[in-house]
Design a protein around this motif. Sequence first.
Motif, PDB file in Angstrom:
ATOM      1  N   MET A 214      30.064   1.441  24.208  1.00 19.63           N
ATOM      2  CA  MET A 214      30.600   2.397  25.167  1.00 19.63           C
ATOM      3  C   MET A 214      32.120   2.258  25.253  1.00 19.63           C
ATOM      4  O   MET A 214      32.712   1.338  24.669  1.00 19.63           O
ATOM      5  CB  MET A 214      29.948   2.207  26.532  1.00 19.63           C
ATOM      6  CG  MET A 214      28.434   2.357  26.513  1.00 19.63           C
ATOM      7  SD  MET A 214      27.631   2.304  28.131  1.00 19.63           S
ATOM      8  CE  MET A 214      27.789   4.029  28.644  1.00 19.63           C
ATOM      9  N   ASP A 215      32.761   3.176  25.966  1.00 20.10           N
ATOM     10  CA  ASP A 215      34.210   3.151  26.107  1.00 20.10           C
ATOM     11  C   ASP A 215      34.659   1.801  26.673  1.00 20.10           C
ATOM     12  O   ASP A 215      34.046   1.258  27.606  1.00 20.10           O
ATOM     13  CB  ASP A 215      34.639   4.289  27.039  1.00 20.10           C
ATOM     14  CG  ASP A 215      36.137   4.543  26.996  1.00 20.10           C
ATOM     15  OD1 ASP A 215      36.557   5.411  26.208  1.00 20.10           O
ATOM     16  OD2 ASP A 215      36.865   3.866  27.739  1.00 20.10           O
ATOM     17  N   ALA A 216      35.729   1.256  26.134  1.00 27.95           N
ATOM     18  CA  ALA A 216      36.185  -0.082  26.523  1.00 27.95           C
ATOM     19  C   ALA A 216      36.525  -0.177  28.005  1.00 27.95           C
ATOM     20  O   ALA A 216      36.355  -1.239  28.621  1.00 27.95           O
ATOM     21  CB  ALA A 216      37.395  -0.483  25.684  1.00 27.95           C
ATOM     22  N   SER A 217      36.975   0.916  28.590  1.00 28.43           N
ATOM     23  CA  SER A 217      37.319   0.887  30.012  1.00 28.43           C
ATOM     24  C   SER A 217      36.082   0.663  30.877  1.00 28.43           C
ATOM     25  O   SER A 217      36.150   0.021  31.930  1.00 28.43           O
ATOM     26  CB  SER A 217      38.020   2.194  30.420  1.00 28.43           C
ATOM     27  OG  SER A 217      37.161   3.308  30.254  1.00 28.43           O
ATOM     28  N   LEU A 218      34.930   1.188  30.445  1.00 26.81           N
ATOM     29  CA  LEU A 218      33.694   0.976  31.180  1.00 26.81           C
ATOM     30  C   LEU A 218      33.265  -0.485  31.093  1.00 26.81           C
ATOM     31  O   LEU A 218      32.831  -1.080  32.088  1.00 26.81           O
ATOM     32  CB  LEU A 218      32.586   1.872  30.621  1.00 26.81           C
ATOM     33  CG  LEU A 218      32.805   3.379  30.717  1.00 26.81           C
ATOM     34  CD1 LEU A 218      31.637   4.124  30.105  1.00 26.81           C
ATOM     35  CD2 LEU A 218      33.017   3.812  32.160  1.00 26.81           C
ATOM     36  N   ASN A 346      26.073  14.612  19.905  1.00 26.66           N
ATOM     37  CA  ASN A 346      27.284  14.190  20.609  1.00 26.66           C
ATOM     38  C   ASN A 346      27.130  14.348  22.112  1.00 26.66           C
ATOM     39  O   ASN A 346      27.851  13.721  22.894  1.00 26.66           O
ATOM     40  CB  ASN A 346      28.478  15.013  20.122  1.00 26.66           C
ATOM     41  CG  ASN A 346      29.788  14.575  20.743  1.00 26.66           C
ATOM     42  OD1 ASN A 346      30.153  13.398  20.689  1.00 26.66           O
ATOM     43  ND2 ASN A 346      30.502  15.514  21.348  1.00 26.66           N
ATOM     44  N   LEU A 347      26.181  15.185  22.526  1.00 30.88           N
ATOM     45  CA  LEU A 347      25.999  15.468  23.948  1.00 30.88           C
ATOM     46  C   LEU A 347      24.736  14.825  24.520  1.00 30.88           C
ATOM     47  O   LEU A 347      24.229  15.253  25.555  1.00 30.88           O
ATOM     48  CB  LEU A 347      25.972  16.982  24.178  1.00 30.88           C
ATOM     49  CG  LEU A 347      27.254  17.723  23.775  1.00 30.88           C
ATOM     50  CD1 LEU A 347      27.177  19.186  24.157  1.00 30.88           C
ATOM     51  CD2 LEU A 347      28.473  17.071  24.411  1.00 30.88           C
ATOM     52  N   VAL A 348      24.250  13.800  23.860  1.00 31.13           N
ATOM     53  CA  VAL A 348      23.158  13.003  24.417  1.00 31.13           C
ATOM     54  C   VAL A 348      23.793  11.873  25.229  1.00 31.13           C
ATOM     55  O   VAL A 348      24.458  11.003  24.663  1.00 31.13           O
ATOM     56  CB  VAL A 348      22.248  12.428  23.319  1.00 31.13           C
ATOM     57  CG1 VAL A 348      21.189  11.500  23.922  1.00 31.13           C
ATOM     58  CG2 VAL A 348      21.584  13.550  22.538  1.00 31.13           C
ATOM     59  N   GLN A 367      37.015   6.068  19.633  1.00 33.92           N
ATOM     60  CA  GLN A 367      36.607   6.995  18.569  1.00 33.92           C
ATOM     61  C   GLN A 367      37.659   8.068  18.335  1.00 33.92           C
ATOM     62  O   GLN A 367      37.924   8.438  17.184  1.00 33.92           O
ATOM     63  CB  GLN A 367      35.270   7.635  18.937  1.00 33.92           C
ATOM     64  CG  GLN A 367      34.095   6.678  18.862  1.00 33.92           C
ATOM     65  CD  GLN A 367      32.822   7.273  19.437  1.00 33.92           C
ATOM     66  OE1 GLN A 367      32.863   8.110  20.346  1.00 33.92           O
ATOM     67  NE2 GLN A 367      31.670   6.848  18.931  1.00 33.92           N
ATOM     68  N   LEU A 368      38.254   8.578  19.387  1.00 31.68           N
ATOM     69  CA  LEU A 368      39.279   9.613  19.246  1.00 31.68           C
ATOM     70  C   LEU A 368      40.516   9.062  18.542  1.00 31.68           C
ATOM     71  O   LEU A 368      41.107   9.729  17.684  1.00 31.68           O
ATOM     72  CB  LEU A 368      39.648  10.187  20.610  1.00 31.68           C
ATOM     73  CG  LEU A 368      38.554  10.993  21.319  1.00 31.68           C
ATOM     74  CD1 LEU A 368      39.018  11.423  22.699  1.00 31.68           C
ATOM     75  CD2 LEU A 368      38.150  12.218  20.496  1.00 31.68           C
ATOM     76  N   LYS A 369      40.891   7.853  18.892  1.00 32.72           N
ATOM     77  CA  LYS A 369      42.051   7.233  18.241  1.00 32.72           C
ATOM     78  C   LYS A 369      41.780   7.001  16.761  1.00 32.72           C
ATOM     79  O   LYS A 369      42.633   7.263  15.916  1.00 32.72           O
ATOM     80  CB  LYS A 369      42.388   5.905  18.929  1.00 32.72           C
ATOM     81  CG  LYS A 369      43.006   6.065  20.307  1.00 32.72           C
ATOM     82  CD  LYS A 369      43.195   4.712  20.987  1.00 32.72           C
ATOM     83  CE  LYS A 369      43.778   4.877  22.383  1.00 32.72           C
ATOM     84  NZ  LYS A 369      43.880   3.564  23.093  1.00 32.72           N
ATOM     85  N   GLU A 370      40.577   6.519  16.454  1.00 34.44           N
ATOM     86  CA  GLU A 370      40.220   6.259  15.057  1.00 34.44           C
ATOM     87  C   GLU A 370      40.209   7.542  14.234  1.00 34.44           C
ATOM     88  O   GLU A 370      40.578   7.540  13.060  1.00 34.44           O
ATOM     89  CB  GLU A 370      38.850   5.584  14.993  1.00 34.44           C
ATOM     90  CG  GLU A 370      38.438   5.154  13.604  1.00 34.44           C
ATOM     91  CD  GLU A 370      37.099   4.433  13.577  1.00 34.44           C
ATOM     92  OE1 GLU A 370      36.574   4.222  12.464  1.00 34.44           O
ATOM     93  OE2 GLU A 370      36.586   4.085  14.647  1.00 34.44           O
ATOM     94  N   ALA A 371      39.788   8.643  14.872  1.00 33.62           N
ATOM     95  CA  ALA A 371      39.731   9.929  14.172  1.00 33.62           C
ATOM     96  C   ALA A 371      41.081  10.645  14.154  1.00 33.62           C
ATOM     97  O   ALA A 371      41.209  11.704  13.529  1.00 33.62           O
ATOM     98  CB  ALA A 371      38.679  10.818  14.827  1.00 33.62           C
ATOM     99  N   GLY A 372      42.079  10.097  14.837  1.00 36.58           N
ATOM    100  CA  GLY A 372      43.401  10.720  14.868  1.00 36.58           C
ATOM    101  C   GLY A 372      43.471  11.979  15.708  1.00 36.58           C
ATOM    102  O   GLY A 372      44.341  12.830  15.503  1.00 36.58           O
ATOM    103  N   LEU A 410      36.283  16.400  25.647  1.00 33.32           N
ATOM    104  CA  LEU A 410      35.772  15.710  24.469  1.00 33.32           C
ATOM    105  C   LEU A 410      34.888  14.518  24.824  1.00 33.32           C
ATOM    106  O   LEU A 410      34.065  14.090  24.016  1.00 33.32           O
ATOM    107  CB  LEU A 410      36.938  15.226  23.599  1.00 33.32           C
ATOM    108  CG  LEU A 410      37.916  16.303  23.136  1.00 33.32           C
ATOM    109  CD1 LEU A 410      39.081  15.661  22.383  1.00 33.32           C
ATOM    110  CD2 LEU A 410      37.217  17.332  22.265  1.00 33.32           C
ATOM    111  N   GLY A 411      35.075  13.990  26.017  1.00 35.12           N
ATOM    112  CA  GLY A 411      34.283  12.844  26.439  1.00 35.12           C
ATOM    113  C   GLY A 411      34.440  12.618  27.927  1.00 35.12           C
ATOM    114  O   GLY A 411      35.499  12.884  28.491  1.00 35.12           O
TER     115      GLY A 411
END
Length: 468
Positions: A214-218, A346-348, A367-372, A410-411
């Motif tokens: 999950m997102d690192a902030s969570l 992506n929406l599950v 994921q967004l950073k990795e995908a640019g 996006l998330g």
Amino acid sequence: MSSFDVVVIGSGPGGYVSAIRCAQLGFNTAIIEKYPTLGGTCLNVGCIPSKALLDSSHHYHDATSHFKEHGIDIAGEIKVNFEQMIARKQGVVDQNVSGIKYLMDKNKITVLEGVGSFEDATHVKVTKNDGSSETIEAKNVIIATGSKPSSLPFIKIDKEKIITSTEALKLKEVPKHLVIIGGGVIGLELGQVYLRLGAQVSVVEYMDRIIPTMDASLSKELTKVLKKQGMKFYTSHKVKSVERNGADVKVEAENKKGETITLDGDYALVSVGRRPFTDGLNADKAGVKLTDRGQVEVNEHLQTNVSTIYAIGDVVRGAMLAHKAEEEGVFVAETIAGQKPHIDYNLVPGVVYTWPEVAAVGKTEEQLKEAGVQYKSGSFPFKALGRSRASMDTDGFVKILADAKTDEVLGVHMIGARTADLIAEAVTAMEFKASAEDISRMSHAHPTYAEAVKEAALAATDNRPLHM
């Protein structure tokens, strides 16, 4: 020999929902289940019983920690009747299981008890517990055999002191020190149950943070809150050995520097994920291919290499989630009927049912950073909400990630009270390609936890939350 339009092997959320949808579409449907109760892992030894214990332990925690501040005085010592807590949990399970049986009868679905295994691509053998068997014919087969708890090669699960989630749901006592191997969803949920009831709980996680997918902030926020509650964490530690000595269990783990820690407890919960379950299926007799990870190989239509055989849920690729399996069950039923259903994976959403709850859908920042992808972020803390202060549930936040140019969401990542329910708003918005501004301009009832979603959207739109 009995013949059916569709035979479903496995009665978990994916299997029974698929069977219901097949019956609704007019197919003569049968479902095969090896256990005497329907519902699979989720209803019997997973989602439902764990939530029952989480709720019961939450009530106890509130009574011992928060009632006095609310002006509720309880005379005498507050005690845990653990036997009754487990009994109530089983009662909840029994109600849900009987509900599935009712749905099978209502939809005129034939229920066959036994192990389902392929004789060939169109014939399934049902072997009953007494050793007898029958073979049925199927025009279409849906494999929904689910998953089982995974372990590590050197760990011997004795189901008494070295246990999986299945045994953790029916212990006879509250552990003194529960050592949890794995900092994922299942381990944390069960860990919080026993932490509230008085156990010392230690979590050993191989990755550098808990809930690592999950997102690192969570992860950061949940770690902070659970530490405050008394849970101990040993992240970036690799378990080297788990040994039982009578009534005690010793767990040794090593960090990246080669330093070893030893944790002595009375129970060790092995919670390192789950594996696809195809034991006894005899997929090879039907010509169905499995991947090197033991999953049933499927295409974008959840169809195996055999055109009349499909597979859904934990036994195929993707997240092992009950609601994902349900969506796939409906998808396959409608595909067989010639319809054109769709699933956006992506929406599950994903949810952790600790308190505070954790929920997320879409892409993480990592994921967004990795995908640019260029994105903007807006967050809002629950402590700034009047509803949260009124209920004393002020931990956590809502974070919305939106495309930097188009503002499309996006998330969405949230941790706090009732986020397991709030995440549905984010799923709905993203299904319809909503922008952060769209959400920010929707009226949200006051005072509610949902206002945090609106405020986070305002923060993501042009950094203008109203209450912070």
